[in-house]
Design a protein around this motif. Sequence first.
Motif, short mmCIF file in Angstrom:
data_model
loop_
_atom_site.label_atom_id
_atom_site.label_comp_id
_atom_site.label_asym_id
_atom_site.label_seq_id
_atom_site.Cartn_x
_atom_site.Cartn_y
_atom_site.Cartn_z
N ALA A 1 0.92 -1.68 -0.05
CA ALA A 1 0.30 -0.41 0.41
C ALA A 1 0.58 0.93 0.58
N CYS A 2 2.00 1.06 0.59
CA CYS A 2 2.84 2.78 0.04
C CYS A 2 4.32 1.89 0.42
N ILE A 3 5.36 2.99 0.10
CA ILE A 3 6.81 2.61 0.05
C ILE A 3 7.45 3.50 0.09
N VAL A 4 8.23 3.79 1.10
CA VAL A 4 9.63 4.77 1.41
C VAL A 4 11.27 4.43 0.05
N ASP A 5 11.95 5.12 -0.25
CA ASP A 5 12.52 4.88 -0.61
C ASP A 5 13.85 6.56 0.15
N VAL A 6 14.57 5.61 0.70
CA VAL A 6 15.95 6.84 1.47
C VAL A 6 17.12 6.65 0.70
N PRO A 7 17.34 7.87 -0.02
CA PRO A 7 18.68 8.00 -1.12
C PRO A 7 19.93 7.63 -0.32
N PHE A 8 21.36 7.07 -0.28
CA PHE A 8 22.13 7.69 0.60
C PHE A 8 23.55 7.38 -0.70
N SER A 9 24.30 7.72 -0.57
CA SER A 9 25.43 7.60 -1.67
C SER A 9 25.62 7.06 -2.34
N HIS A 10 25.46 5.38 -1.79
CA HIS A 10 25.40 4.25 -3.42
C HIS A 10 24.25 3.54 -3.29
N GLY A 11 22.74 4.49 -3.31
CA GLY A 11 22.15 3.65 -3.79
C GLY A 11 20.63 3.87 -2.95
N THR A 12 19.84 3.08 -2.93
CA THR A 12 18.48 3.42 -2.00
C THR A 12 18.22 2.78 -0.37
N LEU A 13 17.76 2.73 0.50
CA LEU A 13 16.89 1.88 1.49
C LEU A 13 15.69 1.52 1.86
N ALA A 14 14.92 0.87 0.90
CA ALA A 14 13.72 1.15 0.63
C ALA A 14 13.00 0.33 2.19
N VAL A 15 11.86 0.60 1.85
CA VAL A 15 10.55 -0.35 3.23
C VAL A 15 9.69 0.40 2.33
N SER A 16 7.93 -0.99 2.84
CA SER A 16 6.84 -1.00 2.37
C SER A 16 5.84 -1.26 3.48
N SER A 17 4.71 -1.44 3.12
CA SER A 17 3.72 -1.94 4.17
C SER A 17 2.66 -2.24 3.39
N ASP A 18 1.87 -2.69 4.35
CA ASP A 18 0.75 -3.13 3.34
C ASP A 18 -0.88 -2.45 3.78
N LEU B 1 24.53 3.93 6.46
CA LEU B 1 24.58 2.74 5.11
C LEU B 1 25.48 3.57 4.69
N GLU B 2 25.24 5.12 4.55
CA GLU B 2 26.68 5.27 3.65
C GLU B 2 27.31 6.05 3.75
N ASP B 3 28.65 6.09 5.19
CA ASP B 3 29.32 5.75 5.32
C ASP B 3 29.86 4.50 5.63
N GLY B 4 29.11 2.94 5.61
CA GLY B 4 29.70 1.60 5.18
C GLY B 4 30.12 2.16 3.88
N PHE B 5 29.66 2.18 2.92
CA PHE B 5 30.09 1.95 1.85
C PHE B 5 31.29 2.75 1.47
N ARG B 6 30.75 3.84 2.15
CA ARG B 6 32.17 4.51 1.67
C ARG B 6 33.94 4.11 1.64
N ARG B 7 33.18 3.03 3.03
CA ARG B 7 34.52 2.75 3.68
C ARG B 7 34.47 1.42 2.44
N LEU B 8 33.59 0.93 2.37
CA LEU B 8 34.44 -0.59 1.81
C LEU B 8 34.34 0.40 0.05
N GLU B 9 34.48 1.21 -0.24
CA GLU B 9 34.98 1.80 -1.27
C GLU B 9 36.39 1.91 -1.37
N GLU B 10 36.84 3.04 -0.62
CA GLU B 10 37.84 2.81 -0.02
C GLU B 10 38.75 1.42 0.52
#
Length: 231
Positions: free
Chosen positions: A164-181, A201-210
């Motif tokens: 019934a509803c979805i939220v996408d929150v962008p970060f440096s390497h993609g989006t975090l998404a959740v949904s509900s009925d 997530l942004e901090d973590g993925f930047r570290r992974l990139e490094e």
Amino acid sequence: TGARLVARGTRRRPLSVVLPLSPSCQPASELGMTQNSPIPLTDGAPAADVYRRRCKQAIYRRVRDTIWRMRNPEDMAELLAEIRRSLEELGVPLMFCGVNVVDTAVEPPQMISHSINPKGEQHRLLSVGAGTAMRFWENGEVVYRRDLARDDPYDESRHFRGIACIVDVPFSHGTLAVSSDRPHAFADDDVQVLEEMALLLEDGFRRLEELTQLDAQHRLREQVWRMRHKD
């Protein structure tokens, strides 16, 4: 070869950590407090508020520790399970949860969806909604589709039955998404929690990139050394 990540800036406010939590969130041993502790005031705030704030900080530390144990951006299973557990403890009324990661190792870039359902089952796939999530990431703004039955600008109800509803929150390497009925399931406080989780997530993925870049440099130096020291 693994996925190559690309960082993109997002326009969000700094991390803030004062929100009401689910009653299930009670890591008192980590906080130096118990449910039976007296209720003094701290800087004008009741101890219950201080407890909730510390509880939230403990949850975020747990997520950060999970991220830092990652050695490859494709190794998402433990992180995805921890994100779902943490969001539930923080009272976010989600049904499905996912991290959509941009892969620039291919042309054009793809968005790989790592999702977890209410049973804890995980899936990694090229989602039917990947193109839509890619646009959200490029724009760098939170996109909350509050009631797909009444307003479905991306034709998502055709693909995501029972959502019934979805939220996408962008970060440096993609989006975090959740949904509900349920329509309008996520309050402003829930969205703020998602933004804070996306910053982790942004901090973590930047570290992974490094780490990936350092590993590539190390392998290159080893190859050069071996070439120079051949018999």
